[in-house]
Design a protein around this motif. Structure first.
Motif, PDB file in Angstrom:
ATOM      1  N   LEU A   7      59.163  82.182  98.522  1.00 39.78           N
ATOM      2  CA  LEU A   7      57.819  82.345  99.091  1.00 39.78           C
ATOM      3  C   LEU A   7      57.014  81.052  99.060  1.00 39.78           C
ATOM      4  CD1 LEU A   7      56.808  85.826  97.605  1.00 39.78           C
ATOM      5  CD2 LEU A   7      57.546  85.311  99.942  1.00 39.78           C
ATOM      6  N   ASN A   8      57.099  80.325  97.942  1.00 43.10           N
ATOM      7  CA  ASN A   8      56.287  79.107  97.827  1.00 43.10           C
ATOM      8  C   ASN A   8      56.757  77.987  98.741  1.00 43.10           C
ATOM      9  OD1 ASN A   8      55.596  76.379  96.239  1.00 43.10           O
ATOM     10  ND2 ASN A   8      54.005  77.896  95.860  1.00 43.10           N
ATOM     11  N   PRO A   9      58.044  77.617  98.736  1.00 46.19           N
ATOM     12  CA  PRO A   9      58.459  76.516  99.607  1.00 46.19           C
ATOM     13  C   PRO A   9      58.315  76.814 101.088  1.00 46.19           C
ATOM     14  CG  PRO A   9      60.361  77.541  98.574  1.00 46.19           C
ATOM     15  CD  PRO A   9      59.152  78.082  97.885  1.00 46.19           C
ATOM     16  N   VAL A  10      58.585  78.043 101.491  1.00 40.96           N
ATOM     17  CA  VAL A  10      58.456  78.381 102.912  1.00 40.96           C
ATOM     18  C   VAL A  10      56.999  78.308 103.347  1.00 40.96           C
ATOM     19  CG1 VAL A  10      58.646  80.251 104.590  1.00 40.96           C
ATOM     20  CG2 VAL A  10      60.565  79.736 103.091  1.00 40.96           C
ATOM     21  N   ASN A  11      56.100  78.846 102.514  1.00 45.60           N
ATOM     22  CA  ASN A  11      54.680  78.809 102.882  1.00 45.60           C
ATOM     23  C   ASN A  11      54.103  77.399 102.818  1.00 45.60           C
ATOM     24  OD1 ASN A  11      53.287  81.528 103.440  1.00 45.60           O
ATOM     25  ND2 ASN A  11      54.652  82.012 101.740  1.00 45.60           N
ATOM     26  N   SER A  12      54.721  76.525 102.026  1.00 47.02           N
ATOM     27  CA  SER A  12      54.230  75.153 101.966  1.00 47.02           C
ATOM     28  C   SER A  12      54.520  74.383 103.241  1.00 47.02           C
ATOM     29  CB  SER A  12      54.855  74.420 100.772  1.00 47.02           C
ATOM     30  OG  SER A  12      56.222  74.145 101.010  1.00 47.02           O
ATOM     31  N   TRP A  35      42.818  71.140 105.335  1.00 43.72           N
ATOM     32  CA  TRP A  35      42.526  71.880 104.113  1.00 43.72           C
ATOM     33  C   TRP A  35      43.476  73.058 103.920  1.00 43.72           C
ATOM     34  CZ3 TRP A  35      39.953  70.852  99.860  1.00 43.72           C
ATOM     35  CH2 TRP A  35      39.020  69.821  99.888  1.00 43.72           C
ATOM     36  N   LEU A  36      44.078  73.532 105.002  1.00 42.74           N
ATOM     37  CA  LEU A  36      45.050  74.616 104.876  1.00 42.74           C
ATOM     38  C   LEU A  36      46.286  74.150 104.111  1.00 42.74           C
ATOM     39  CD1 LEU A  36      44.811  76.080 108.494  1.00 42.74           C
ATOM     40  CD2 LEU A  36      43.923  77.103 106.392  1.00 42.74           C
ATOM     41  N   ILE A  37      46.620  72.872 104.245  1.00 39.67           N
ATOM     42  CA  ILE A  37      47.720  72.300 103.480  1.00 39.67           C
ATOM     43  C   ILE A  37      47.273  72.011 102.052  1.00 39.67           C
ATOM     44  CG2 ILE A  37      49.318  70.361 103.307  1.00 39.67           C
ATOM     45  CD1 ILE A  37      49.109  70.036 106.331  1.00 39.67           C
ATOM     46  N   SER A  38      46.142  71.329 101.935  1.00 36.37           N
ATOM     47  CA  SER A  38      45.668  70.891 100.624  1.00 36.37           C
ATOM     48  C   SER A  38      45.326  72.069  99.712  1.00 36.37           C
ATOM     49  CB  SER A  38      44.441  69.998 100.793  1.00 36.37           C
ATOM     50  OG  SER A  38      44.735  68.888 101.612  1.00 36.37           O
ATOM     51  N   ALA A  39      44.799  73.158 100.278  1.00 33.22           N
ATOM     52  CA  ALA A  39      44.408  74.308  99.462  1.00 33.22           C
ATOM     53  C   ALA A  39      45.607  74.894  98.735  1.00 33.22           C
ATOM     54  CB  ALA A  39      43.753  75.370 100.342  1.00 33.22           C
ATOM     55  N   LEU A  40      46.727  75.036  99.443  1.00 34.53           N
ATOM     56  CA  LEU A  40      47.919  75.577  98.802  1.00 34.53           C
ATOM     57  C   LEU A  40      48.469  74.610  97.768  1.00 34.53           C
ATOM     58  CD1 LEU A  40      50.613  77.808 100.131  1.00 34.53           C
ATOM     59  CD2 LEU A  40      51.411  75.647  99.192  1.00 34.53           C
ATOM     60  N   TYR A  41      48.435  73.306  98.070  1.00 36.66           N
ATOM     61  CA  TYR A  41      48.938  72.317  97.121  1.00 36.66           C
ATOM     62  C   TYR A  41      48.111  72.317  95.837  1.00 36.66           C
ATOM     63  CZ  TYR A  41      51.946  70.252 100.693  1.00 36.66           C
ATOM     64  OH  TYR A  41      52.918  70.030 101.624  1.00 36.66           O
ATOM     65  N   LEU A  42      46.794  72.370  95.975  1.00 34.96           N
ATOM     66  CA  LEU A  42      45.928  72.378  94.796  1.00 34.96           C
ATOM     67  C   LEU A  42      46.212  73.597  93.924  1.00 34.96           C
ATOM     68  CD1 LEU A  42      42.561  71.203  96.376  1.00 34.96           C
ATOM     69  CD2 LEU A  42      43.819  70.011  94.581  1.00 34.96           C
ATOM     70  N   ALA A  43      46.253  74.773  94.561  1.00 33.28           N
ATOM     71  CA  ALA A  43      46.490  76.004  93.808  1.00 33.28           C
ATOM     72  C   ALA A  43      47.867  76.004  93.164  1.00 33.28           C
ATOM     73  CB  ALA A  43      46.335  77.214  94.738  1.00 33.28           C
ATOM     74  N   THR A  44      48.869  75.541  93.905  1.00 33.50           N
ATOM     75  CA  THR A  44      50.231  75.569  93.399  1.00 33.50           C
ATOM     76  C   THR A  44      50.447  74.554  92.285  1.00 33.50           C
ATOM     77  OG1 THR A  44      51.064  76.305  95.544  1.00 33.50           O
ATOM     78  CG2 THR A  44      52.653  75.343  94.043  1.00 33.50           C
ATOM     79  N   SER A  45      49.880  73.354  92.428  1.00 29.56           N
ATOM     80  CA  SER A  45      50.070  72.324  91.413  1.00 29.56           C
ATOM     81  C   SER A  45      49.527  72.759  90.060  1.00 29.56           C
ATOM     82  CB  SER A  45      49.380  71.023  91.849  1.00 29.56           C
ATOM     83  OG  SER A  45      49.960  70.528  93.029  1.00 29.56           O
ATOM     84  N   ILE A  46      48.428  73.499  90.084  1.00 24.63           N
ATOM     85  CA  ILE A  46      47.849  74.018  88.842  1.00 24.63           C
ATOM     86  C   ILE A  46      48.567  75.298  88.415  1.00 24.63           C
ATOM     87  CG2 ILE A  46      45.757  74.965  87.785  1.00 24.63           C
ATOM     88  CD1 ILE A  46      44.199  73.205  89.846  1.00 24.63           C
ATOM     89  N   GLY A  47      48.850  76.151  89.387  1.00 25.03           N
ATOM     90  CA  GLY A  47      49.395  77.466  89.079  1.00 25.03           C
ATOM     91  C   GLY A  47      50.828  77.473  88.609  1.00 25.03           C
ATOM     92  N   GLN A  48      51.667  76.525  89.063  1.00 24.73           N
ATOM     93  CA  GLN A  48      53.076  76.558  88.686  1.00 24.73           C
ATOM     94  C   GLN A  48      53.286  76.423  87.178  1.00 24.73           C
ATOM     95  OE1 GLN A  48      55.939  77.118  90.162  1.00 24.73           O
ATOM     96  NE2 GLN A  48      55.627  76.947  92.353  1.00 24.73           N
ATOM     97  N   PRO A  49      52.772  75.381  86.519  1.00 23.18           N
ATOM     98  CA  PRO A  49      52.969  75.321  85.061  1.00 23.18           C
ATOM     99  C   PRO A  49      52.243  76.428  84.312  1.00 23.18           C
ATOM    100  CG  PRO A  49      51.527  73.538  85.798  1.00 23.18           C
ATOM    101  CD  PRO A  49      52.081  74.180  87.032  1.00 23.18           C
ATOM    102  N   LEU A  50      51.100  76.885  84.850  1.00 21.82           N
ATOM    103  CA  LEU A  50      50.392  77.996  84.208  1.00 21.82           C
ATOM    104  C   LEU A  50      51.230  79.267  84.280  1.00 21.82           C
ATOM    105  CD1 LEU A  50      47.989  79.396  82.935  1.00 21.82           C
ATOM    106  CD2 LEU A  50      46.944  79.555  85.216  1.00 21.82           C
ATOM    107  N   ALA A  51      51.760  79.564  85.467  1.00 20.11           N
ATOM    108  CA  ALA A  51      52.623  80.738  85.607  1.00 20.11           C
ATOM    109  C   ALA A  51      53.863  80.594  84.735  1.00 20.11           C
ATOM    110  CB  ALA A  51      53.020  80.932  87.071  1.00 20.11           C
ATOM    111  N   ALA A  90      42.613  82.300 101.857  1.00 20.43           N
ATOM    112  CA  ALA A  90      43.906  82.986 101.867  1.00 20.43           C
ATOM    113  C   ALA A  90      45.017  82.063 101.381  1.00 20.43           C
ATOM    114  CB  ALA A  90      44.214  83.499 103.274  1.00 20.43           C
ATOM    115  N   ARG A  91      44.953  80.793 101.758  1.00 20.40           N
ATOM    116  CA  ARG A  91      45.977  79.845 101.317  1.00 20.40           C
ATOM    117  C   ARG A  91      45.878  79.563  99.809  1.00 20.40           C
ATOM    118  NH1 ARG A  91      50.462  78.009 103.984  1.00 20.40           N
ATOM    119  NH2 ARG A  91      50.066  75.835 103.411  1.00 20.40           N
TER     120      ARG A  91
END
Length: 486
Positions: A7-12, A35-51, A90-91
Motif C-alpha cells: 500500500l505504501n510504495p504504490v501510493n507513493s 503538496w500531494l507528494i510531500s504530504a505523504l512523504y512527511l506522514a510516512t517518514s514520521i509514521g514508519q519508525p513510530l509504527a 487524505a494523503r
C-alpha cells in the motif's frame, strides 16, 4: 502481510501521473499539487519508525488493522474530495495508514525465523522486497491505467478495496501478540549457530550485537512494561518535518529550518540517551555502524530511484509529449525487470555483489538520460527504463537483507521503519532536485541537468558500497537445508 506492505510504495508513486489532471480539475498549479507528494512523504517518514516501534511493543496485528482502517478512510475521503486541501489531508491520513505494513511484515518474518530456527528466509525476504520496493515502479503505470478508466479520483478509490482486503486477511490470519512473553530459555530450545550472510558481520547466536550498557532484549518479545516515548516521538517529528520542509523548497530565506532541524535533532538524541525505554535507542544504532551504512545507502539509492520515477515521468509527459497512460506504460519494463532480477537473485544471500552491480548499472542508465531528446524513439525510452529495472531490483533487495541481519531482533519493527524513513528522505531530496532543474515545466534541458545530479548520487552509492568493509566479510557456506527452508 504482502497486501498491506504494497500500500505504501504504490501510493507513493501512483500520484506521479495524476498531478496534471488533478491540477486541471481543481484549478491548482504545480507548486500546489506538489503538496500531494510531500504530504505523504512527511506522514510516512514520521509514521514508519513510530509504527515499527509500536509493532515491537504490541505486536503486528493491532497496528496492521488500524493502518488498514485509516487507509480505507483516506480512500473514501480522497475519492469524494471537493478541493485540494481535502486531498492533501487524505494523503496525510494515507501516509500514516500505510505505515504499518512493512515493519509488521519484517517483525513477523524475524519472529518466525527465530521460532522455527530458519537460518535465512531469503525467499520470503525477496517477496517482501518485491512487494514493498520494486513494485513502487508500477505505481505510475497503474495510475495511468486507472486515470484512463475512471479519472484521477480512481487513484484514491483503489485504496478502498485494498483496505477491506487487508482488514479481512489481517483478522483471519495475523497472530495475536502478548506484550509479555516467557524468558528465552522457556520460549525456544537451544539452536545451532546460524549461517552467516555474505556481506553481513556475524552475531552471536540468539544475541544481537549490543552497545555496552544497553540491556539485552528477548527477540520477538516486547520489553517489560514498555512505554510510549511521547517526548522522543515529538522531537523526532520536529527534526524530520523541519528538514523535509526545507528540502521541499531550498531557498536561502528558509535556512532557519536547518537550524530547527539541528536543535530538534540534538534534543532528540539527548532525550533518547536518557529515556528508560526510548522511541529509537540511539545507543544501539550508534554502535551498529553497518546498519547506519545501510541507511546511508538507502538514502542515496532512492534519491536516484525517485528522481527517475518522478522526474523522468514528468519529462515523458511535458518534454516528450506522451499521455499519462502512455508514460505509465513506458515505465512498465522497470517494474518487470526489477521483479525478474529480485526473483533470480533473491535466494543468493550475498549483499556486496548486488550493491556493486546495482550502483554500476545505475551510473550507466543515468548517463543514457543525457542523450534523450524531445523526439527520441519510444523503443529507446523503453530500453532505458528496462535498464533501470536492474538496480531497482538489486539495491532494494540487498539493503533489506542487510538490515534483516544487522538489526537488533527486539527492535526489528523500529529498524525497518527507519529504513523506510531514509527511503523517503531520498525521495524528498529527489523531489527538491526535480523542482530545481525543471521549474514550471519538465524540459529536455532540465532532464539533462537532473541526469547529472542522478549520476553524482549513483557515484556516491558506489563509493559508499566499496568503502564499507563490513560488506566484504567472508561468509560461511549455507547448508542445503537452509536453502530449502528459505
Amino acid at each position: 502481510m504482502m497486501t498491506g506492505a504494497i500500500l505504501n510504495p504504490v501510493n507513493s508513486s501512483i500520484i506521479a501521473v495524476a498531478l496534471a489532471p488533478i491540477g486541471a480539475a481543481l484549478g491548482a498549479d504545480a507548486s500546489e499539487t506538489a503538496w500531494l507528494i510531500s504530504a505523504l512523504y512527511l506522514a510516512t517518514s514520521i509514521g514508519q519508525p513510530l509504527a515499527g516501534r509500536l509493532v515491537d511493543m504490541y505486536g503486528p496485528r493491532r497496528l496492521f488493522l488500524a493502518g488498514a482502517a485509516l487507509t480505507g478512510i483516506a480512500g473514501v475521503l480522497g475519492t469524494l474530495a471537493p478541493n485540494l486541501g481535502v486531498l492533501v489531508a487524505a494523503r496525510v491520513i494515507l501516509g500514516f495508514g500505510t505505515c504499518a505494513g512493512y515493519p509488521a511484515a519484517m517483525y513477523l518474518i524475524r519472529s518466525e525465523a527465530d521460532r522455527t530456527g530458519m537460518k535465512s528466509p531469503a525467499g520470503v525476504l525477496t517477496a517482501l522486497a518485491v512487494a514493498t520496493q520494486t513494485i513502487a515502479v508500477v505505481g505510475p503505470t497503474l495510475g495511468g491505467l486507472l486515470i484512463g478508466v475512471g479519472g484521477w479520483r480512481s487513484t484514491f478509490a483503489v485504496n478502498i478495496p485494498l483496505a477491506i482486503a487487508c482488514l479481512v486477511l489481517g483478522l483471519l490470519f495475523l497472530p495475536a501478540h502478548l506484550p509479555a512473553q516467557a524468558a528465552p530459555a522457556e520460549t525456544a530450545p537451544a539452536q545451532a549457530a546460524p549461517a552467516r550472510t555474505p556481506g553481513v558481520p556475524a552475531r552471536t547466536p540468539g544475541a544481537p550485537a549490543r552497545t555496552p550498557g544497553v540491556p539485552a532484549r528477548t527477540p520477538g518479545a516486547a520489553p517489560a512494561r514498555a512505554r510510549i516515548d511521547a517526548v522522543g516521538i515529538l522531537l523526532f517529528a520536529a527534526t524530520l518535518v523541519s528538514l523535509l520542509l526545507f528540502l521541499m523548497d531550498t531557498r536561502l530565506d528558509r535556512v532557519w529550518l536547518l537550524a530547527v532541524t539541528v536543535l530538534a535533532g540534538a534534543g532528540f538524541a539527548l532525550r533518547e540517551l536518557r529515556a528508560t525505554d526510548p522511541f529509537i535507542d540511539v545507543r544501539v544504532f550508534a554502535g551498529n555502524v553497518p546498519l547506519l551504512a545501510t541507511y546511508a545507502r538507502t538514502l542515496v539509492g532512492y534519491t536516484v530511484s525517485y528522481a527517475f520515477i518522478y522526474g523522468f515521468t514528468q519529462w515523458l509527459e511535458d518534454g516528450r509529449g506522451l499521455s499519462a497512460s502512455a508514460a505509465g506504460l513506458v515505465l512498465l519494463p522497470t517494474f518487470a525487470v526489477g521483479i525478474v532480477v529480485s526473483a533470480l537473485t533473491g535466494r543468493r544471500a550475498a549483499v556486496l555483489g548486488k550493491l556493486v552491480v546495482g550502483a554500476a548499472v545505475q551510473l550507466a542508465a543515468c548517463a543514457l538520460l543525457l542523450v534523450l531528446g524531445d523526439h527520441t524513439a519510444v523503443w529507446i525510452l523503453v530500453t532505458v527504463t528496462a535498464l533501470l529495472g536492474l538496480p531497482q531490483g538489486l539495491i532494494s533487495l540487498a539493503n533489506q537483507n542487510a538490515l534483516y541481519h544487522q538489526a537488533d531482533p527486539a527492535r526489528m519493527g523500529a529498524s525497518s521503519g527507519l529504513l523506510r524513513t531514509f527511503m523517503y528522505l531520498g525521495a524528498m531530496v529527489s523531489s527538491s532536485a526535480t523542482g530545481a532543474f525543471f521549474g514550471r515545466r519538465a524540459t529536455t534541458e532540465g532532464l539533462h541537468g537532473l541526469a547529472v545530479f542522478m549520476l553524482a548520487a549513483a557515484a556516491v552509492l558506489l563509493v559508499l558500497t566499496v568503502a564499507d568493509r563490513s560488506l566484504a566479510v567472508p561468509a560461511a557456506r549455507e547448508t542445503a537445508g537452509a536453502g530449502r527452508a528459505s
